[in-house]
Enzyme design. Structure first.
Site, mmCIF file in Angstrom:
data_model
loop_
_atom_site.group_PDB
_atom_site.id
_atom_site.type_symbol
_atom_site.label_atom_id
_atom_site.label_comp_id
_atom_site.label_asym_id
_atom_site.label_seq_id
_atom_site.Cartn_x
_atom_site.Cartn_y
_atom_site.Cartn_z
ATOM 1 N N HIS A 1 5.195 -26.668 10.396
ATOM 2 C CA HIS A 1 6.600 -27.091 10.507
ATOM 3 C C HIS A 1 6.752 -28.474 11.142
ATOM 4 O O HIS A 1 7.432 -29.351 10.604
ATOM 5 C CB HIS A 1 7.397 -26.092 11.358
ATOM 6 C CG HIS A 1 7.335 -24.682 10.870
ATOM 7 N ND1 HIS A 1 7.222 -24.352 9.544
ATOM 8 C CD2 HIS A 1 7.390 -23.501 11.550
ATOM 9 C CE1 HIS A 1 7.202 -23.039 9.418
ATOM 10 N NE2 HIS A 1 7.290 -22.509 10.612
ATOM 11 N N LYS B 1 15.190 -25.530 4.473
ATOM 12 C CA LYS B 1 16.426 -25.638 5.258
ATOM 13 C C LYS B 1 17.246 -26.838 4.800
ATOM 14 O O LYS B 1 16.711 -27.937 4.597
ATOM 15 C CB LYS B 1 16.089 -25.781 6.753
ATOM 16 C CG LYS B 1 15.471 -24.538 7.381
ATOM 17 C CD LYS B 1 15.131 -24.798 8.837
ATOM 18 C CE LYS B 1 14.533 -23.559 9.494
ATOM 19 N NZ LYS B 1 15.519 -22.489 9.692
ATOM 20 N N ASP C 1 0.490 -22.234 15.075
ATOM 21 C CA ASP C 1 1.664 -21.521 14.583
ATOM 22 C C ASP C 1 2.788 -22.468 14.186
ATOM 23 O O ASP C 1 3.463 -22.253 13.182
ATOM 24 C CB ASP C 1 2.155 -20.542 15.649
ATOM 25 C CG ASP C 1 3.317 -19.681 15.172
ATOM 26 O OD1 ASP C 1 3.252 -19.182 14.033
ATOM 27 O OD2 ASP C 1 4.282 -19.500 15.939
ATOM 28 N N ASP D 1 6.262 -23.614 3.189
ATOM 29 C CA ASP D 1 6.646 -23.860 4.574
ATOM 30 C C ASP D 1 8.164 -23.714 4.590
ATOM 31 O O ASP D 1 8.875 -24.580 4.077
ATOM 32 C CB ASP D 1 6.234 -25.259 5.029
ATOM 33 C CG ASP D 1 6.566 -25.514 6.503
ATOM 34 O OD1 ASP D 1 7.533 -24.903 7.011
ATOM 35 O OD2 ASP D 1 5.880 -26.321 7.147
ATOM 36 N N HIS D 2 8.654 -22.598 5.141
ATOM 37 C CA HIS D 2 10.082 -22.295 4.961
ATOM 38 C C HIS D 2 10.995 -23.340 5.601
ATOM 39 O O HIS D 2 12.162 -23.451 5.237
ATOM 40 C CB HIS D 2 10.408 -20.882 5.478
ATOM 41 C CG HIS D 2 10.458 -20.760 6.967
ATOM 42 N ND1 HIS D 2 9.372 -20.373 7.722
ATOM 43 C CD2 HIS D 2 11.462 -20.981 7.842
ATOM 44 C CE1 HIS D 2 9.704 -20.348 8.991
ATOM 45 N NE2 HIS D 2 10.967 -20.711 9.094
ATOM 46 N N ARG E 1 0.816 -1.215 0.000
ATOM 47 C CA ARG E 1 0.000 0.000 0.000
ATOM 48 C C ARG E 1 0.852 1.268 0.000
ATOM 49 O O ARG E 1 0.368 2.351 -0.286
ATOM 50 C CB ARG E 1 -0.947 -0.006 1.200
ATOM 51 C CG ARG E 1 -2.120 -0.974 1.003
ATOM 52 C CD ARG E 1 -3.093 -0.938 2.140
ATOM 53 N NE ARG E 1 -2.515 -1.427 3.381
ATOM 54 C CZ ARG E 1 -3.179 -1.558 4.515
ATOM 55 N NH1 ARG E 1 -4.460 -1.212 4.573
ATOM 56 N NH2 ARG E 1 -2.598 -2.031 5.598
ATOM 57 N N LYS F 1 7.285 -20.862 23.387
ATOM 58 C CA LYS F 1 8.009 -19.595 23.487
ATOM 59 C C LYS F 1 8.531 -19.415 24.907
ATOM 60 O O LYS F 1 8.014 -19.995 25.853
ATOM 61 C CB LYS F 1 7.090 -18.428 23.112
ATOM 62 C CG LYS F 1 6.736 -18.385 21.631
ATOM 63 C CD LYS F 1 5.970 -17.134 21.280
ATOM 64 C CE LYS F 1 5.776 -17.024 19.772
ATOM 65 N NZ LYS F 1 7.033 -16.846 19.027
ATOM 66 N N LYS G 1 2.401 -18.969 4.612
ATOM 67 C CA LYS G 1 1.464 -19.342 5.666
ATOM 68 C C LYS G 1 1.112 -18.099 6.511
ATOM 69 O O LYS G 1 1.857 -17.119 6.479
ATOM 70 C CB LYS G 1 2.077 -20.445 6.538
ATOM 71 C CG LYS G 1 3.093 -19.959 7.582
ATOM 72 C CD LYS G 1 3.505 -21.104 8.467
ATOM 73 C CE LYS G 1 4.378 -20.624 9.610
ATOM 74 N NZ LYS G 1 3.662 -20.038 10.729
ATOM 75 N N ASP H 1 -3.539 -1.890 -3.152
ATOM 76 C CA ASP H 1 -4.280 -2.246 -1.942
ATOM 77 C C ASP H 1 -5.100 -3.485 -2.290
ATOM 78 O O ASP H 1 -6.047 -3.416 -3.075
ATOM 79 C CB ASP H 1 -5.185 -1.080 -1.526
ATOM 80 C CG ASP H 1 -5.961 -1.371 -0.251
ATOM 81 O OD1 ASP H 1 -5.980 -2.541 0.179
ATOM 82 O OD2 ASP H 1 -6.551 -0.428 0.315
ATOM 83 N N LEU H 2 -4.742 -4.610 -1.709
ATOM 84 C CA LEU H 2 -5.387 -5.869 -2.088
ATOM 85 C C LEU H 2 -6.879 -5.883 -1.799
ATOM 86 O O LEU H 2 -7.622 -6.679 -2.387
ATOM 87 C CB LEU H 2 -4.696 -7.042 -1.374
ATOM 88 C CG LEU H 2 -3.240 -7.291 -1.763
ATOM 89 C CD1 LEU H 2 -2.668 -8.475 -0.993
ATOM 90 C CD2 LEU H 2 -3.097 -7.518 -3.254
#
Length: 487
Positions: free
Chosen positions: A237, A179, A232, A174-175, A47, A335, A145, A90-91
């Site tokens: 992952h 790896k 998450d 999925d990053h 934007r 976390k 994601k 702007d989507l």
């Protein structure tokens, strides 16, 4: 497999944190190594009302901040920036798409779109692209994601995207799959003869998968409140890692065959009935504590209000097929844990009979540890006899056989996961991307757990920041005679 590179790239979310930290440095790395097609252009969109020149300066600052020192080269950066253009969009506003299409121009030579936005914007984005001719047969789309927050929303997103793009042109990211160490799981399992005969319920006692973070909310409060640890981390992952460990050997290194085998694992995951969920899952939320010697606030303190969102989850999962029947897969993520670590620990069964027990020798089952981050290594713990005359008994000791990928490939530049994924998107290789049936099978399993939490009115147990989660997570494994790998 034939690869067909595109001639243009379109990055949505081009001014966001992911673009600055990962996407622009990754594209620069590919440019520097001559891996981008000659003449390929990269158009950023957001934007923000940037002109091309202003966006190039924005990108220069991002590269200066996030590129490793050894890659910073003014001449190379200048050449890379010539590939960059910018067009505001702007989507949520369909009227902004025609100008974007005009900026992109002819896409007959192929266009790769990277969509890194809130899931609520996927539908208007895809409809806007389709309306202005940016969703045709020469266009691929990469989706970052989260792809929904449950099965129903995931189906809705997938249906929306499928209305404009065929499955062979959809690249769900999925990053973790980008790896090197994650890809090494395939090399370890299917490139060596000695693991396969015992890679099953006869040889393996249990599998532990841990993704531990020391950070708290940072700037993700809005997202995390709608996600929690289960959505998450586990829903993508961790289940992808489980699939790579558990899958059957594909006949070829081929996107269809590899993803076929992963999909079978997701369908074989044992769904928990509501009454089974409390015994097989633990949820937690961190309260005030100390991480690396520094006092930190609890989750509610960071938010500024009380919340029942879980910041920790541990799960005992099973894969109901011939190979894995009876083998527990323990998943744990959270976390504000003591260390940052992602690893897989495979504990093998003990030897059927110990010849050393009469002489005092104590055996430990062998364990294979695959560390994904922060270090990258593969370590096999084996039993060894300690030197000595053994007059007072045989003394045995567990020793590591360690292959450090960091050390072995010290002279090779370790690439950001997004470098590989962006290159595969540009070239059209879907091997390391997630197929629709995988995503939806994962959500079916996750939804069953969340339904169990709702049915049992489960609330997360508190754990002090800087610890390994609630004590119930220890009990989850200990009642099976298993101890988490915390060292």
């Amino acid at each position: 497999m034939e690869r067909t590179p595109v001639g243009k790239v379109l990055l949505f979310g081009a001014t966001g944190d992911l673009a600055q930290r990962m996407l622009l440095p990754s594209l620069f790395g590919l440019h520097t190594d001559g891996l981008l097609p000659d003449g390929l252009t990269i158009t950023g969109s957001a934007r923000s009302d940037f002109a091309d020149k202003e966006y190039r300066e924005f990108a220069r600052k991002a590269l200066d901040e996030f590129l490793p020192k050894e890659l910073k080269d003014k001449k190379g950066i200048d050449a890379f920036l010539e590939r960059l253009f910018f067009q505001p969009c702007d989507l949520s506003d369909q009227k902004t798409f025609p100008a974007l299409a005009e900026k992109i121009g002819d896409v007959s030579g192929g266009l790769a779109i990277f969509l890194s936005t809130a899931p609520s914007l996927f539908e208007p984005a895809v409809k806007g692209l389709e309306k202005v001719g940016l969703a045709g047969p020469t266009v691929r789309i990469g989706l970052e994601k989260p792809l929904g927050y449950d099965l129903a929303s995931s189906i809705e997103i997938n249906d929306t995207v499928a209305a404009a793009f065929s499955e062979d042109r959809i690249f769900r990211i999925d990053h973790y799959l980008g790896k090197e160490t994650v890809q090494n799981i395939l090399a370890l399992r299917f490139g060596n003869t000695f693991f396969e005969p015992i890679w099953n319920a006869q040889g393996i006692d249990n599998v532990q998968i841990t993704i531990a973070e020391t950070v708290g909310l940072e700037d993700r409060a809005g997202y995390y409140e709608t996600a929690g640890a289960l959505r998450d981390m586990v829903a993508n992952h961790m289940l992808q890692l489980l699939a790579l460990i558990a899958m059957e050997p594909p006949a070829n290194y081929d996107p269809t065959e590899i993803r076929d085998e992963k999909s079978k694992i997701f369908r074989a995951l044992r769904h928990m009935a509501p009454e089974e969920v409390p015994a097989n899952t633990v949820t937690g939320q961190y309260v005030e504590g100390a991480v690396k010697g520094e006092v930190v606030k609890g989750y509610d303190g960071e938010l500024g209000y009380d919340s029942n969102v879980e910041t920790f989850v541990a799960i005992k999962a099973h894969v109901d097929n011939w190979r894995w029947q009876g083998v527990p897969f323990y998943l744990r993520t959270g976390k504000r844990l003591p260390v940052r670590r992602s690893e897989i620990a495979i504990q093998f069964k003990p030897v059927p009979h110990s010849m050393f027990s009469g002489r005092g020798g104590l055996l430990q089952p062998n364990t294979l540890v695959i560390r994904l981050q922060p270090e990258e290594y593969i370590e096999l713990l084996v039993m060894s006899k300690q030197p000595g005359l053994d007059r007072e008994g045989v003394k045995l000791r567990e020793l590591p056989l360690k292959l450090s990928l960091d050390a072995e490939y010290a002279g090779t530049r370790r690439r950001i996961a997004y470098e590989r994924l962006l290159l595969d998107l540009i070239e059209g290789d879907q091997t390391l991307f997630v197929r629709r049936d995988e995503v939806e099978a994962q959500w079916r399993w996750i939804d069953a757990i969340r339904a169990g939490w709702a049915a049992n009115a489960t609330k997360p147990k508190h754990y002090p920041a800087g610890t390994w989660g609630p004590s119930a997570a220890i009990a989850l494994t200990e009642r099976d005679g298993v101890t988490w790998m915390d060292d």
